[in-house]
Design a protein around this motif. Structure first.
Motif, PDB file in Angstrom:
ATOM      1  N   UNK A 154      -7.917 -34.234  59.111  1.00 22.99           N
ATOM      2  CA  UNK A 154      -9.183 -33.910  59.772  1.00 22.99           C
ATOM      3  C   UNK A 154      -8.994 -32.801  60.799  1.00 22.99           C
ATOM      4  N   UNK A 155      -7.898 -32.860  61.555  1.00 26.63           N
ATOM      5  CA  UNK A 155      -7.655 -31.839  62.578  1.00 26.63           C
ATOM      6  C   UNK A 155      -7.410 -30.475  61.942  1.00 26.63           C
ATOM      7  N   UNK A 156      -6.653 -30.437  60.852  1.00 31.37           N
ATOM      8  CA  UNK A 156      -6.300 -29.177  60.203  1.00 31.37           C
ATOM      9  C   UNK A 156      -7.300 -28.766  59.114  1.00 31.37           C
ATOM     10  N   UNK A 157      -8.355 -29.556  58.927  1.00 32.16           N
ATOM     11  CA  UNK A 157      -9.390 -29.265  57.921  1.00 32.16           C
ATOM     12  C   UNK A 157      -8.767 -29.111  56.523  1.00 32.16           C
ATOM     13  N   UNK A 158      -7.918 -30.047  56.186  1.00 26.92           N
ATOM     14  CA  UNK A 158      -7.279 -30.051  54.876  1.00 26.92           C
ATOM     15  C   UNK A 158      -7.514 -31.408  54.218  1.00 26.92           C
ATOM     16  N   UNK A 159      -6.942 -31.611  53.031  1.00 27.76           N
ATOM     17  CA  UNK A 159      -7.065 -32.898  52.357  1.00 27.76           C
ATOM     18  C   UNK A 159      -5.923 -33.814  52.782  1.00 27.76           C
ATOM     19  N   UNK A 160      -6.097 -35.110  52.518  1.00 23.62           N
ATOM     20  CA  UNK A 160      -5.028 -36.057  52.857  1.00 23.62           C
ATOM     21  C   UNK A 160      -3.785 -35.809  52.015  1.00 23.62           C
ATOM     22  N   UNK A 161      -3.968 -35.392  50.781  1.00 21.53           N
ATOM     23  CA  UNK A 161      -2.813 -35.091  49.916  1.00 21.53           C
ATOM     24  C   UNK A 161      -1.979 -33.963  50.496  1.00 21.53           C
ATOM     25  N   UNK A 162      -2.644 -32.935  50.999  1.00 18.31           N
ATOM     26  CA  UNK A 162      -1.923 -31.813  51.623  1.00 18.31           C
ATOM     27  C   UNK A 162      -1.223 -32.265  52.896  1.00 18.31           C
ATOM     28  N   UNK A 163      -1.881 -33.151  53.654  1.00 16.40           N
ATOM     29  CA  UNK A 163      -1.273 -33.652  54.885  1.00 16.40           C
ATOM     30  C   UNK A 163      -0.022 -34.485  54.588  1.00 16.40           C
ATOM     31  N   UNK A 164      -0.068 -35.315  53.534  1.00 16.38           N
ATOM     32  CA  UNK A 164       1.091 -36.126  53.146  1.00 16.38           C
ATOM     33  C   UNK A 164       2.253 -35.227  52.731  1.00 16.38           C
ATOM     34  N   UNK A 165       1.956 -34.179  51.994  1.00 18.17           N
ATOM     35  CA  UNK A 165       3.016 -33.249  51.575  1.00 18.17           C
ATOM     36  C   UNK A 165       3.672 -32.589  52.787  1.00 18.17           C
ATOM     37  N   UNK A 166       2.869 -32.239  53.775  1.00 12.98           N
ATOM     38  CA  UNK A 166       3.417 -31.629  54.994  1.00 12.98           C
ATOM     39  C   UNK A 166       4.297 -32.620  55.750  1.00 12.98           C
ATOM     40  N   UNK A 167       3.880 -33.867  55.811  1.00 13.52           N
ATOM     41  CA  UNK A 167       4.670 -34.902  56.491  1.00 13.52           C
ATOM     42  C   UNK A 167       6.002 -35.106  55.771  1.00 13.52           C
ATOM     43  N   UNK A 168       5.947 -35.202  54.456  1.00 13.46           N
ATOM     44  CA  UNK A 168       7.170 -35.429  53.682  1.00 13.46           C
ATOM     45  C   UNK A 168       8.129 -34.244  53.777  1.00 13.46           C
ATOM     46  N   UNK A 169       7.591 -33.047  53.884  1.00 10.76           N
ATOM     47  CA  UNK A 169       8.464 -31.881  54.037  1.00 10.76           C
ATOM     48  C   UNK A 169       9.173 -31.900  55.389  1.00 10.76           C
ATOM     49  N   UNK A 170       8.495 -32.407  56.402  1.00 15.02           N
ATOM     50  CA  UNK A 170       9.126 -32.542  57.724  1.00 15.02           C
ATOM     51  C   UNK A 170      10.182 -33.640  57.706  1.00 15.02           C
ATOM     52  N   UNK A 171       9.891 -34.746  57.014  1.00 14.31           N
ATOM     53  CA  UNK A 171      10.860 -35.842  56.926  1.00 14.31           C
ATOM     54  C   UNK A 171      12.120 -35.417  56.182  1.00 14.31           C
ATOM     55  N   UNK A 172      11.954 -34.524  55.221  1.00 14.96           N
ATOM     56  CA  UNK A 172      13.117 -34.055  54.447  1.00 14.96           C
ATOM     57  C   UNK A 172      14.094 -33.265  55.317  1.00 14.96           C
TER      58      UNK A 172
END
Length: 275
Positions: free
Chosen positions: A220-238
């Motif tokens: 919601x903050x970045x005006x993106x989809x939840x799928x895109x947000x999950x991918x960003x989170x997983x890339x940070x976790x990696x």
């Protein structure tokens, strides 16, 4: 002479008698006409009063029912710094949207309520406007705070040396706190890469709950989809340091097993809890 006088007197008396009924008829006609006129006037006045009496309540009843509702809808658009159609974070349920601000009468008392919709959960929640501070409802995080939460995901996992049941309670408290950084810490600590042992059922549940809360707010903050947000989170976790396998005593039990998280490469930070 006398006979003539008697005949004249008889004739005049006869004329008087014949004239009297004529006058009486006229008098009766006048009286009858005046009564009929009076009855017409009375009859015309009575229905008019009755009609006015019947129509008066209908005209008075209409404005009483309609006036107050229009004023309430116009006024109730913003309260306590929150407004309709705004996205907010409710700690116990995550991101929701304020659909309306309405008045309701509960137990004889009038309450002003936020109507919050959680679309993904298919749930609508009503929160008193006077209690938003007590329940911890807040606005969406600023972009700078979201960036800090994403940076937290790249840090070392910190797992306390204590029973899983107690750690699970602490994770739940962080998830329901509404603090985006605290939620990111739960995601970081419970994350398992493909090369690491699988999570237990209770661990997986907590991890998915934290991931869902975090991804929804970032989206919601970045005006993106939840799928895109999950991918960003997983890339940070990696990018976070890898963790080694857990001992069998902790991996095999979900509630009462006690063990330590061990990192063979020395990258995980284990905190001891004071007895």
């Amino acid at each position: 002479m006398k006979d003539a006088k008697k005949a004249a007197a008889a004739k005049s008396s006869k004329n008087k008698r014949s004239a009297m009924p004529h006058k009486t008829a006229k008098t009766v006609a006048k009286a009858t006409g005046s009564k009929a006129t009076a009855s017409k006037v009375t009859a015309s006045k009575i229905p008019a009063k009755a009609a006015a009496h019947k129509s008066a309540p209908k005209a008075a009843a209409k404005p009483v029912a309609a006036a107050p509702r229009v004023e309430e809808k116009k006024v109730l658009t913003q309260r306590q710094g929150f407004k309709t159609n705004e996205f907010v974070v409710y700690p116990a349920h995550g991101v929701g949207q304020i659909l309306a601000i309405e008045d309701q009468e509960i137990a004889g008392a009038k309450l002003e309520l936020f109507v919050i919709n959680f679309m993904k959960d298919k749930m609508t929640l009503r929160v008193p406007t006077a209690k938003v501070a007590n329940v911890g409802m807040r606005k969406l995080s600023e972009p700078a705070l979201v960036k800090r939460a994403l940076e937290t995901l790249k840090g070392r996992a910190r797992v306390k040396r204590t029973m899983w049941s107690r750690r699970a309670q602490e994770y739940e408290a962080k998830i329901n706190s509404g603090d985006i950084v605290a939620i990111a810490e739960v995601v970081r600590d419970l994350y398992r890469s493909e090369s690491q042992p699988e999570q237990s059922y209770s661990e997986r549940q907590l991890y998915e709950a934290a991931l869902d809360r975090l991804s929804r707010e970032i989206a919601v903050v970045q005006h993106s989809t939840e799928t895109e947000a999950v991918k960003e989170i997983e890339s940070q976790l990696a990018k976070s340091p890898r963790r080694g396998a857990k001992p069998e005593t902790e991996a095999g039990a979900e509630g009462d097993a006690e063990g330590d998280d061990v990192d063979t490469e020395g990258d995980a930070a284990v905190e001891d809890e004071a007895a």
